[in-house]
Design an enzyme around this catalytic site. Structure first.
Site, short mmCIF file in Angstrom:
data_model
loop_
_atom_site.label_atom_id
_atom_site.label_comp_id
_atom_site.label_asym_id
_atom_site.label_seq_id
_atom_site.Cartn_x
_atom_site.Cartn_y
_atom_site.Cartn_z
N SER A 143 -32.90 -11.49 -18.29
CA SER A 143 -31.66 -11.57 -17.53
C SER A 143 -31.90 -10.95 -16.17
CB SER A 143 -30.56 -10.79 -18.27
OG SER A 143 -29.42 -10.57 -17.43
N TYR A 156 -26.80 -3.72 -23.04
CA TYR A 156 -27.38 -4.99 -22.61
C TYR A 156 -28.47 -4.77 -21.56
CZ TYR A 156 -27.46 -9.96 -21.33
OH TYR A 156 -27.83 -11.26 -21.09
#
Length: 300
Positions: A143, A156
């Site tokens: 990401s 995350y």
């Protein structure tokens, strides 16, 4: 079909990015194993479609990505039924948004297990099979948050930074084995994972849905466009080609310029953004270095 005769496992592939990658691999002739949760009839429809797409086998495996034994069993099944696996794509992921002091411990544990630890177990189980063939491709969906951070996403961001480090480490360990190990770092891709985090972000930041879309999601991406699952899939497919044999240990961005713009302001609404202070250039000599043209000290 340059992947004919090869097999792949794509985790988290019953929808979104993972399904797009599975379709891209199948279209080039790879036998594929898809994995994830969802409606059984919908999953079977996707599995059958993958088999028809490239003419190779397509399997579904419901392995729970929080359970190492099930992950290992899925890799073994792929080996026994399809050969390989030659390609693994670590794409399973979940999200939860909350300030660190309010972050539920069970959510932290689940995100780390699924987004990071499952990739370790996949690699651990698959690398021996790849080494035996002297060929393999390991791709993980990281990401933009593997490179920068945003508020309220401690688990995350930690997991995705971990994927970056895991990728580099395993790339070095397999560098002479014909195996490449890379991760792809998308910005915001319009998938169920992104759509489902909007309500939590609305609550955490006291924003409307429209404000989350414009000032949080697309505010980070200078192109002002979402990345598509098909664009990520095309990137992953390239990494499987022989032309990408020297691409390993890389964290490759596909984020509309998000990380090029930097982390300092991307997570803030526009009205809260400030320009970083301008720094004065330091002198070219340090505190322990003699200034140019200064007299040489003489001992007394």
């Amino acid at each position: 079909m340059f992947l004919k005769g090869k097999s792949a496992i794509v985790t988290g592939s019953t929808s979104g990015i993972g399904l797009a990658i599975a379709k891209a691999l199948a279209a080039e002739g790879a036998a594929v194993v898809i994995n994830g949760f969802g409606d059984a009839d919908a999953i079977e429809k996707e599995r059958a479609g993958l088999a028809a797409l490239g003419g190779a086998q397509a399997l579904y495996d419901a392995a729970d990505m929080t359970k190492p034994d099930e992950i290992a069993a899925m890799v073994r099944r792929a080996h026994d039924e399809l050969g390989g696996p030659d390609i693994i794509v670590n794409n399973a992921g979940i999200q939860h948004v909350a300030p660190v002091d309010q972050f539920p411990i069970d959510k932290w544990n689940a995100i780390i297990a699924i987004n990071l630890t499952s990739a370790f177990h996949m690699m651990r189980a698959a690398v021996p099979f790849m080494r035996s063939k002297k060929w393999g491709r390991i791709i993980s969906t990281a990401s933009a948050h593997s490179k920068v951070a945003s508020p309220n996403k401690s688990a995350y961001v930690a997991a995705k930074h971990g994927i970056d480090g895991l990728t580099k480490t395993v790339a070095l360990e397999t560098a002479t084995d014909g195996i490449t190990v890379n991760c792809i770092s998308p910005g915001y891709v319009w998938t169920p994972l992104v759509e489902n985090q909007i309500p939590d972000t609305m609550k955490a930041r006291n924003m409307t849905r429209e404000q989350v879309m414009s000032d949080v999601l697309l505010a980070a991406q200078p192109t002002k466009q979402f990345v598509t699952p098909e664009q990520v899939a095309a990137f992953a497919l390239f990494l499987c080609r022989d032309e990408a044999a020297q691409v390993t240990g890389a964290n490759l961005s596909i984020d509309g310029g998000w990380t090029a713009a930097g982390a300092c302001c991307s997570a803030l609404p526009r009205w809260r953004r400030v320009r970083p202070p301008r720094l004065t250039r330091p002198p070219p000599w340090g505190p322990n270095m003699r200034r140019p043209n200064a007299p040489t000290p003489v001992a007394g």
